[in-house]
Motif scaffolding. Structure first.
Motif, PDB file in Angstrom:
ATOM      1  N   THR A 292      11.609 -35.503   9.872  1.00  0.00           N
ATOM      2  CA  THR A 292      10.929 -34.234  10.128  1.00  0.00           C
ATOM      3  C   THR A 292      10.419 -34.158  11.557  1.00  0.00           C
ATOM      4  O   THR A 292      10.593 -33.138  12.251  1.00  0.00           O
ATOM      5  N   ALA A 293       9.775 -35.252  12.007  1.00  0.00           N
ATOM      6  CA  ALA A 293       9.192 -35.239  13.349  1.00  0.00           C
ATOM      7  C   ALA A 293      10.262 -35.336  14.437  1.00  0.00           C
ATOM      8  O   ALA A 293      10.175 -34.641  15.460  1.00  0.00           O
ATOM      9  N   GLN A 296      13.830 -32.383  13.158  1.00  0.00           N
ATOM     10  CA  GLN A 296      13.461 -30.980  12.968  1.00  0.00           C
ATOM     11  C   GLN A 296      12.502 -30.473  14.043  1.00  0.00           C
ATOM     12  O   GLN A 296      12.646 -29.339  14.511  1.00  0.00           O
ATOM     13  N   ASN A 297      11.535 -31.298  14.427  1.00  0.00           N
ATOM     14  CA  ASN A 297      10.539 -30.855  15.400  1.00  0.00           C
ATOM     15  C   ASN A 297      10.839 -31.325  16.821  1.00  0.00           C
ATOM     16  O   ASN A 297      10.129 -30.956  17.754  1.00  0.00           O
ATOM     17  N   GLN A 299      10.394 -34.218  18.256  1.00  0.00           N
ATOM     18  CA  GLN A 299       9.442 -35.182  18.813  1.00  0.00           C
ATOM     19  C   GLN A 299      10.076 -36.580  18.762  1.00  0.00           C
ATOM     20  O   GLN A 299       9.698 -37.436  17.967  1.00  0.00           O
TER      21      GLN A 299
END
Length: 334
Positions: A292-293, A296-297, A299
């Motif tokens: 997710t980090a 998707q984001n 980071q």
């Protein structure tokens, strides 16, 4: 053997005497000539060629990518590259340990890891012991084949099969519950069912394949030990407890040490396929958080820091378990 004039019988051997340096008064320890590395490699060239693909795999996909861990200490920008990205030190690690989601991630990951260690790890041992007791060769091989099959299914197929059986919209299990007068159960959305379902799917897919190593270890047990125990009046359970389990104890310890290195590595694909907005509070783990980090984001540095944290914890656990095993008199991994 005839002693030499100096009274040392070891010097009477021309082979041993040749290995003693000139002027040495004590021939022990004897200096044995070592073969050149080139001759050793050529002599065992077939074995090294067989190991070459495995060595290349670990070198390319395991060791070389470790150089990218440096971005965990940078504010990595893809258009700047690793060399020009600004250095931030331990900023991402501080962020990981201080944010509110860290406690949730650690709790969910540790809880599932403990469940797998307690339930999933002993199951292959139990299956191997049960299979070892079977005397019908055809039946034994048939059972082995059946329990091996789930290993060759991807997690997508495994989760899809359980989805078809457990969904409230026409699932076979819920249809059976309704036909018996009950209410449909939200196996796929109820947070209380996520962990049991995760562990059961993991055991069902991996237990059969895990028995291979233990069955191989059982073939090395001396059958005369069972015959002697049977003469002494030991039943099958006593023979298993006092002969079979001690014989494969070293194998169990080595596999336990290797598995504890993945204590925080539950696997992304399996849990990601089970997650939804209803059960995310109990199902979000470090592996899904990294996706997710990082993906998707975007980071990337923060996600790398989380992955590095998991790897360091695994390394510490392996070293600690190996040291503890050696103190107990076992061989350990290294």
């Amino acid at each position: 053997m005839v002693a030499d004039p100096a009274g040392d019988p070891r010097m009477s051997s021309p082979v041993l005497a040749a290995t003693v340096p000139n002027g040495a008064t004590d021939p022990s320890p004897l200096q044995v000539r070592r073969k050149p590395l080139r001759r050793t490699l050529w002599r065992y060239r077939s074995l090294y060629l067989m190991a070459l693909p495995g060595i290349a795999y670990f070198l390319v996909f395991k060791y070389l990518p470790m150089g990218g861990l440096i971005i965990a200490f940078q504010d990595y920008k893809p258009f700047l590259g690793i060399l020009d990205s600004p250095w931030v030190g331990f900023e991402h690690f501080v962020r990981l340990f201080t944010q509110d989601t860290f406690v949730m991630l650690l709790r969910n990951t540790l809880f599932l890891s403990f469940l797998l260690m307690i339930i999933s790890f002993p199951v292959p041992i139990i299956l191997a012991l049960l299979l070892n007791e079977l005397r019908g060769l055809l039946f034994k091989r048939s059972v082995q084949t059946i329990i091996y099959i789930p290993h060759f299914m991807s997690w997508v197929i495994v989760v899809s099969l359980f989805y078809v059986m457990l969904t409230t919209d026409g699932g076979a299990i819920n249809n059976l519950i309704v036909s018996l007068g009950g209410d449909p159960v939200g196996f796929l959305t109820d947070p209380d069912w996520l962990r049991p379902m995760y562990v059961f799917q993991h055991v069902w897919r991996t237990a059969g394949w895990g028995t291979i190593v233990y069955l191989a270890a059982l073939t090395a047990v001396d059958m005369s030990l069972y015959e002697a125990a049977e003469i002494d009046g030991a039943n099958r359970w006593q023979q298993t407890w006092h002969i079979t389990l001690p014989a494969i104890r070293a194998t169990i310890i080595v596999l336990f040490i290797l598995s504890i290195g993945d204590f925080l590595e539950l696997g992304f694909e399996h849990m990601f396929l089970l997650l939804n907005s209803m059960n995310r509070e109990v199902g979000e783990i470090f592996d899904t958080f990294v996706y997710t980090a990082g993906i998707q984001n975007g980071q990337l540095s923060f996600a790398t820091a989380v992955g590095l944290f998991k790897g360091l914890v695994g390394l510490i656990l392996v070293m600690g378990a190996n040291t503890f095993a050696k103190k107990l008199g076992e061989e350990g991994v290294y």
